[in-house]
Motif scaffolding. Structure first.
Motif, PDB file in Angstrom:
ATOM      1  N   UNK A 101       0.688  -7.718   7.300  1.00 13.99           N
ATOM      2  CA  UNK A 101      -0.368  -6.692   7.572  1.00 13.99           C
ATOM      3  C   UNK A 101       0.153  -5.971   8.932  1.00 13.99           C
ATOM      4  N   UNK A 102       0.054  -4.649   8.891  1.00 11.39           N
ATOM      5  CA  UNK A 102       0.370  -3.679   9.755  1.00 11.39           C
ATOM      6  C   UNK A 102      -0.593  -2.571  10.044  1.00 11.39           C
ATOM      7  N   UNK A 103      -0.777  -2.343  11.486  1.00  9.98           N
ATOM      8  CA  UNK A 103      -1.317  -1.374  11.740  1.00  9.98           C
ATOM      9  C   UNK A 103      -0.711   0.040  11.995  1.00  9.98           C
ATOM     10  N   UNK A 104      -1.182   0.823  11.170  1.00  6.26           N
ATOM     11  CA  UNK A 104      -0.185   2.018  10.994  1.00  6.26           C
ATOM     12  C   UNK A 104      -1.132   3.277  11.209  1.00  6.26           C
ATOM     13  N   UNK A 108       8.788  -1.106   5.743  1.00  2.00           N
ATOM     14  CA  UNK A 108       8.857  -1.112   7.162  1.00  2.00           C
ATOM     15  C   UNK A 108      10.273  -1.009   7.644  1.00  2.00           C
ATOM     16  N   UNK A 109      11.284  -1.594   7.158  1.00  2.00           N
ATOM     17  CA  UNK A 109      12.594  -1.428   7.587  1.00  2.00           C
ATOM     18  C   UNK A 109      13.247   0.094   7.211  1.00  2.00           C
ATOM     19  N   UNK A 110      12.618   0.738   6.092  1.00  2.00           N
ATOM     20  CA  UNK A 110      12.938   2.279   5.863  1.00  2.00           C
ATOM     21  C   UNK A 110      12.378   3.132   6.829  1.00  2.00           C
ATOM     22  N   UNK A 111      11.169   2.718   7.632  1.00  2.00           N
ATOM     23  CA  UNK A 111      10.754   3.661   8.209  1.00  2.00           C
ATOM     24  C   UNK A 111       9.493   4.439   7.368  1.00  2.00           C
ATOM     25  N   UNK A 112       9.182   3.966   6.260  1.00  2.00           N
ATOM     26  CA  UNK A 112       8.004   4.627   5.562  1.00  2.00           C
ATOM     27  C   UNK A 112       6.748   4.626   6.335  1.00  2.00           C
ATOM     28  N   UNK A 113       6.538   3.814   7.514  1.00  2.00           N
ATOM     29  CA  UNK A 113       5.126   3.565   8.106  1.00  2.00           C
ATOM     30  C   UNK A 113       5.546   3.631   9.488  1.00  2.00           C
ATOM     31  N   UNK A 114       4.621   4.482  10.372  1.00  2.00           N
ATOM     32  CA  UNK A 114       4.692   4.679  11.591  1.00  2.00           C
ATOM     33  C   UNK A 114       3.553   3.764  12.257  1.00  2.00           C
ATOM     34  N   UNK A 138      -2.877   9.860   9.398  1.00  2.00           N
ATOM     35  CA  UNK A 138      -3.684  11.352   9.611  1.00  2.00           C
ATOM     36  C   UNK A 138      -4.195  10.999  11.339  1.00  2.00           C
ATOM     37  N   UNK A 139      -3.274  10.196  12.071  1.00  2.00           N
ATOM     38  CA  UNK A 139      -3.846  10.421  13.338  1.00  2.00           C
ATOM     39  C   UNK A 139      -4.534   9.089  13.926  1.00  2.00           C
ATOM     40  N   UNK A 140      -5.139   8.401  12.873  1.00  2.00           N
ATOM     41  CA  UNK A 140      -6.027   7.274  13.052  1.00  2.00           C
ATOM     42  C   UNK A 140      -5.291   5.782  12.964  1.00  2.00           C
ATOM     43  N   UNK A 141      -5.379   5.126  13.711  1.00  2.60           N
ATOM     44  CA  UNK A 141      -4.775   3.600  13.361  1.00  2.60           C
ATOM     45  C   UNK A 141      -5.553   3.020  12.253  1.00  2.60           C
ATOM     46  N   UNK A 142      -4.905   2.463  11.062  1.00  2.00           N
ATOM     47  CA  UNK A 142      -5.434   1.878  10.082  1.00  2.00           C
ATOM     48  C   UNK A 142      -4.654   0.524   9.627  1.00  2.00           C
ATOM     49  N   UNK A 143      -5.291  -0.764   9.364  1.00  2.00           N
ATOM     50  CA  UNK A 143      -4.773  -1.802   8.761  1.00  2.00           C
ATOM     51  C   UNK A 143      -4.305  -1.667   7.491  1.00  2.00           C
ATOM     52  N   UNK A 144      -3.077  -1.808   7.123  1.00  3.75           N
ATOM     53  CA  UNK A 144      -2.379  -1.667   5.766  1.00  3.75           C
ATOM     54  C   UNK A 144      -1.486  -3.007   5.285  1.00  3.75           C
ATOM     55  N   UNK A 177       0.706  -0.984  -0.017  1.00  2.00           N
ATOM     56  CA  UNK A 177      -0.202   0.139  -0.062  1.00  2.00           C
ATOM     57  C   UNK A 177       0.800   1.346   0.031  1.00  2.00           C
ATOM     58  N   UNK A 178       2.106   0.977   0.313  1.00  2.00           N
ATOM     59  CA  UNK A 178       2.969   2.422   0.169  1.00  2.00           C
ATOM     60  C   UNK A 178       3.544   2.415  -0.964  1.00  2.00           C
ATOM     61  N   UNK A 179       4.603   1.677  -1.377  1.00  2.00           N
ATOM     62  CA  UNK A 179       5.283   1.642  -2.471  1.00  2.00           C
ATOM     63  C   UNK A 179       4.611   1.153  -3.811  1.00  2.00           C
ATOM     64  N   UNK A 180       3.703   0.426  -3.775  1.00  4.41           N
ATOM     65  CA  UNK A 180       3.280  -0.299  -4.924  1.00  4.41           C
ATOM     66  C   UNK A 180       3.873  -1.681  -5.434  1.00  4.41           C
ATOM     67  N   UNK A 181       4.808  -1.950  -4.596  1.00  3.64           N
ATOM     68  CA  UNK A 181       5.406  -3.406  -5.085  1.00  3.64           C
ATOM     69  C   UNK A 181       4.435  -4.326  -5.366  1.00  3.64           C
ATOM     70  N   UNK A 182       4.721  -5.034  -6.203  1.00  9.86           N
ATOM     71  CA  UNK A 182       3.907  -6.280  -6.522  1.00  9.86           C
ATOM     72  C   UNK A 182       4.566  -7.375  -7.081  1.00  9.86           C
ATOM     73  N   UNK A 183       3.989  -8.773  -7.465  1.00 14.78           N
ATOM     74  CA  UNK A 183       4.711  -9.712  -8.022  1.00 14.78           C
ATOM     75  C   UNK A 183       5.285  -9.459  -9.347  1.00 14.78           C
ATOM     76  N   UNK A 184       6.616 -10.012  -9.492  1.00 11.32           N
ATOM     77  CA  UNK A 184       7.146  -9.933 -10.822  1.00 11.32           C
ATOM     78  C   UNK A 184       7.205 -11.317 -11.228  1.00 11.32           C
ATOM     79  N   UNK A 185       7.528 -11.704 -12.282  1.00 11.62           N
ATOM     80  CA  UNK A 185       7.593 -12.750 -13.235  1.00 11.62           C
ATOM     81  C   UNK A 185       9.157 -13.106 -13.905  1.00 11.62           C
ATOM     82  N   UNK A 186       9.527 -14.550 -13.732  1.00  9.54           N
ATOM     83  CA  UNK A 186      10.721 -14.802 -14.377  1.00  9.54           C
ATOM     84  C   UNK A 186      10.517 -16.287 -14.641  1.00  9.54           C
ATOM     85  N   UNK A 187      11.795 -17.107 -14.625  1.00  5.56           N
ATOM     86  CA  UNK A 187      11.777 -18.321 -14.954  1.00  5.56           C
ATOM     87  C   UNK A 187      12.771 -19.074 -13.997  1.00  5.56           C
ATOM     88  N   UNK A 188      12.333 -20.456 -13.715  1.00  4.25           N
ATOM     89  CA  UNK A 188      13.137 -21.334 -13.026  1.00  4.25           C
ATOM     90  C   UNK A 188      13.928 -21.769 -13.987  1.00  4.25           C
TER      91      UNK A 188
END
Length: 73
Positions: free
Chosen positions: A44-47, A63-69, A50-56, A6-17
């Motif tokens: 799943x994270x509670x973040x 999470x490691x980069x600190x983009x989500x409080x 705008x001051x309200x806790x929301x499930x994301x 929900x933050x950076x838009x990262x999604x599955x990528x495709x390749x080959x075995x």
């Protein structure tokens, strides 16, 4: 559960075995290629938004980069 951050838009990528033939690294040949999917590590994270806790759904790199409080409690 959708596999999209929900933050950076990262999604599955495709390749080959790549199946290889041969012992060790001496004579290794590609035997076959079959499709595969690389899924991001989504948690799943509670973040605070705008001051309200929301499930994301957030990838671990955001999470490691600190983009989500996170909500403590």
């Amino acid at each position: 559960m959708s596999k999209k951050c929900d933050v950076c838009g990262k999604q599955p990528t495709f390749g080959n075995n790549v199946a290889r033939l041969g012992k060790g690294a001496m004579i290794r040949r590609v035997k076959a290629r079959t499709p595969r999917r690389f899924n991001p590590n989504i948690q799943p994270v509670k973040a605070l938004i705008k001051g309200t806790p929301t499930r994301m759904k957030v990838c671990t790199s955001c999470i490691k980069a600190g983009k989500v409080q996170r909500v403590v409690g």
